[in-house]
Design an enzyme around this catalytic site. Structure first.
Site, PDB file in Angstrom:
ATOM      1  N   GLN A  41      32.181 -39.760 -11.824  1.00  0.00           N
ATOM      2  CA  GLN A  41      31.105 -40.281 -12.672  1.00  0.00           C
ATOM      3  C   GLN A  41      29.824 -39.481 -12.443  1.00  0.00           C
ATOM      4  O   GLN A  41      29.388 -39.312 -11.307  1.00  0.00           O
ATOM      5  CB  GLN A  41      30.877 -41.772 -12.361  1.00  0.00           C
ATOM      6  CG  GLN A  41      29.863 -42.438 -13.268  1.00  0.00           C
ATOM      7  CD  GLN A  41      30.298 -42.507 -14.729  1.00  0.00           C
ATOM      8  OE1 GLN A  41      31.441 -42.828 -15.040  1.00  0.00           O
ATOM      9  NE2 GLN A  41      29.399 -42.183 -15.632  1.00  0.00           N
TER      10      GLN A  41
ATOM     11  N   ASP B 235      38.147 -35.931 -18.360  1.00  0.00           N
ATOM     12  CA  ASP B 235      36.820 -35.945 -18.983  1.00  0.00           C
ATOM     13  C   ASP B 235      36.620 -34.716 -19.876  1.00  0.00           C
ATOM     14  O   ASP B 235      35.709 -34.673 -20.692  1.00  0.00           O
ATOM     15  CB  ASP B 235      35.731 -35.940 -17.895  1.00  0.00           C
ATOM     16  CG  ASP B 235      35.036 -37.287 -17.784  1.00  0.00           C
ATOM     17  OD1 ASP B 235      35.104 -38.075 -18.747  1.00  0.00           O
ATOM     18  OD2 ASP B 235      34.411 -37.527 -16.733  1.00  0.00           O
TER      19      ASP B 235
ATOM     20  N   LYS C 234      35.617 -48.672 -17.090  1.00  0.00           N
ATOM     21  CA  LYS C 234      36.759 -47.748 -17.098  1.00  0.00           C
ATOM     22  C   LYS C 234      37.902 -48.318 -16.270  1.00  0.00           C
ATOM     23  O   LYS C 234      39.062 -48.311 -16.691  1.00  0.00           O
ATOM     24  CB  LYS C 234      36.332 -46.371 -16.565  1.00  0.00           C
ATOM     25  CG  LYS C 234      35.434 -45.615 -17.540  1.00  0.00           C
ATOM     26  CD  LYS C 234      34.753 -44.399 -16.917  1.00  0.00           C
ATOM     27  CE  LYS C 234      33.702 -43.849 -17.888  1.00  0.00           C
ATOM     28  NZ  LYS C 234      32.924 -42.723 -17.347  1.00  0.00           N
TER      29      LYS C 234
END
Ligand code: NAD
Length: 319
Positions: A113, A136, A69
Site C-alpha cells: 500500500q 497493482d 481489500k
C-alpha cells in the site's frame, strides 16, 4: 477478456439529466463472476488465488483501503495474508518480506500500500515485487506491457482498468471519441490515456492529457465526449466545461471533512470528487458519483488481477 456492454447499470436521478454510472452495481456483478471462477478453479486444480497485502505505518486512508481489500479478498474465498508493519521498519526488512512472498507458491499477488514512509524508497519497492505477482500493475515491466497494448497487457493498473470497465459496461462509445484526461499521474492519468488510445474497438479514442501546465483547461474539457478527471482538486470541473451529453468519470477522492456515520455511529471522512457533481450532472449524459463510482471498481480490478495471476500460472490464460 470478458468485457461486455450493457446499459442496465445506468439509472436516472430525479433532477439529473445525466445517467448515473453505478460502480457498486458493476462491482457486485464482476465479484460474482470472480467468486464463481474461484470455485471452478478450486474444484478442478485444488488451488485458490492468494493475495498478500503489506501496510506500513498507520495512515488512516491507507488503513481503510487495505481493510477493504482484505475484506473483499476474504469474501471471494481467496487466501489473504495481511502484514501490518510498523512505521519505522527498515528497507531491508521490507525487502526480505517481499522476497519471501515472491517465492511463496501460494501467493499470486503482492500489494504494497502506498504511500510509504519517507525513509523507504518507493521506486525500489515497486521494482522488488516479482512482475508476475505485481497485481497493482506498477512494475516498469507491466507499465511497458500496458503501453504496448493488446495481448501484451498482463496486469493493467487497477484504477484505470476500473474506469475502462465502467465506460464499456455503461455502453459509452470510445471508438473515435474525444477523450480528455485531467491529470498525468503514473497510477491514473497516464495509464488510462494509454489504454484508450490503443487500437481496439473498446478504445480507439483521440486522447488529450491535461495537467497543471495546461493553458486553457476549460477549453480542452469542453471538447470531451469522455472526460476523465483525476486531479485531486475538489470541485475543479465546472458545469460550463462540459459538452452536453458527455460522459464524465470523476476519479477524485478528496477528504473535505468528517461526519458521524448514521449506520455505524463512527466518525467517517466526508468525500468529494474533482467534479462539481450537482451542477455537472444536469449537463452531462452520464456521470460517476463520489463515493460509489470509481472507488469500488479499483478494488474489484485488484481482485480480477489476482485471479488472473493464478490463471496465467496455471496456463489457462495467456499473455
Ligand atoms: P496526483 O496528485 O499524483 O496527480 C494529480 C494530477 O492532476 C497531476 O498530474 C497534476 O498535474 C494534475 N492536476 C492537479 N491539479 C490540477 C489543476 N488544477 N488543473 C489541471 N491539472 C491538475 O494524483 P492521483 O494519484 O492521480 O490521484 C488523483 C485523484 O484521484 C486524487 O483525488 C486521488 O485520491 C484519486 N484517486 C482515486 C482512486 C480511486 O480508486 N477512486 C485511485 C487513485 C486516485
Amino acid at each position: 477478456n470478458d468485457m461486455h456492454t450493457d446499459k442496465k447499470y445506468l439509472g436516472r436521478g430525479s433532477k439529473m439529466a445525466a445517467k448515473l454510472i453505478k460502480g457498486i452495481e458493476i462491482r457486485e456483478e464482476i465479484l460474482g463472476d470472480i467468486r464463481k471462477e474461484v470455485q471452478k478453479i478450486s474444484n478442478k486444480y485444488g488451488v485458490i488465488p492468494g493475495l498478500a497485502t503489506i501496510l506500513v505505518g498507520d495512515n488512516p486512508a491507507s488503513i481503510s483501503y487495505v481493510t477493504l481489500k482484505v475484506e473483499t479478498a476474504n469474501r471471494l474465498g481467496f487466501k489473504e495474508i495481511q502484514e501490518n508493519l510498523p512505521e519505522d521498519i527498515s528497507e531491508e526488512e521490507l525487502f526480505a518480506l517481499i522476497a519471501g512472498y515472491n517465492k511463496d507458491d501460494t501467493i499470486n499477488g503482492i500489494l504494497v500500500q502506498l504511500p510509504l514512509p519517507e525513509h523507504i524508497d518507493e521506486k525500489k519497492v515497486l521494482y522488488a515485487i516479482d512482475p508476475d505477482k505485481d497485481v497493482d500493475g506498477f512494475h516498469p515491466i507491466n507499465i511497458g506491457r500496458l503501453m504496448l497494448g493488446g495481448s501484451e497487457v498482463k496486469f493493467p493498473p487497477c484504477t484505470p482498468a476500473g474506469i475502462h470497465e465502467m465506460i464499456i459496461r455503461a455502453g459509452v462509445n470510445t471508438d473515435g471519441a474525444e477523450v480528455v484526461v485531467v491529470g498525468r499521474s503514473n497510477i491514473v492519468g497516464k495509464p488510462i490515456a494509454n489504454m484508450l488510445l490503443q487500437k481496439d474497438p473498446h478504445a480507439n479514442s483521440t486522447v488529450t492529457v491535461a495537467h497543471t501546465h495546461t493553458k486553457d483547461l476549460a477549453a480542452h474539457c469542453r471538447r470531451a465526449d469522455i472526460l476523465i478527471v483525476a486531479a485531486g482538486v475538489p470541485g475543479l470541473v465546472r458545469p460550463e466545461w462540459i459538452k452536453p451529453g458527455a460522459c464524465v468519470i470523476d476519479v477524485g477522492v478528496n477528504r473535505i471533512g468528517e461526519k458521524i456515520s448514521e449506520k455505524t455511529g463512527k466518525k467517517v471522512a466526508v468525500l468529494r470528487g474533482d467534479v462539481d457533481f450537482e451542477a455537472v450532472s444536469k449537463i452531462a449524459g452520464a456521470i460517476t458519483p463520489v463515493p460509489g463510482g470509481v472507488g469500488p471498481m479499483t478494488i474489484t480490478m485488484l481482485m480480477q488481477n489476482t485471479l488472473n495471476s493464478l490463471k496465467y500460472k496455471l496456463g489457462i490464460m495467456q499473455v
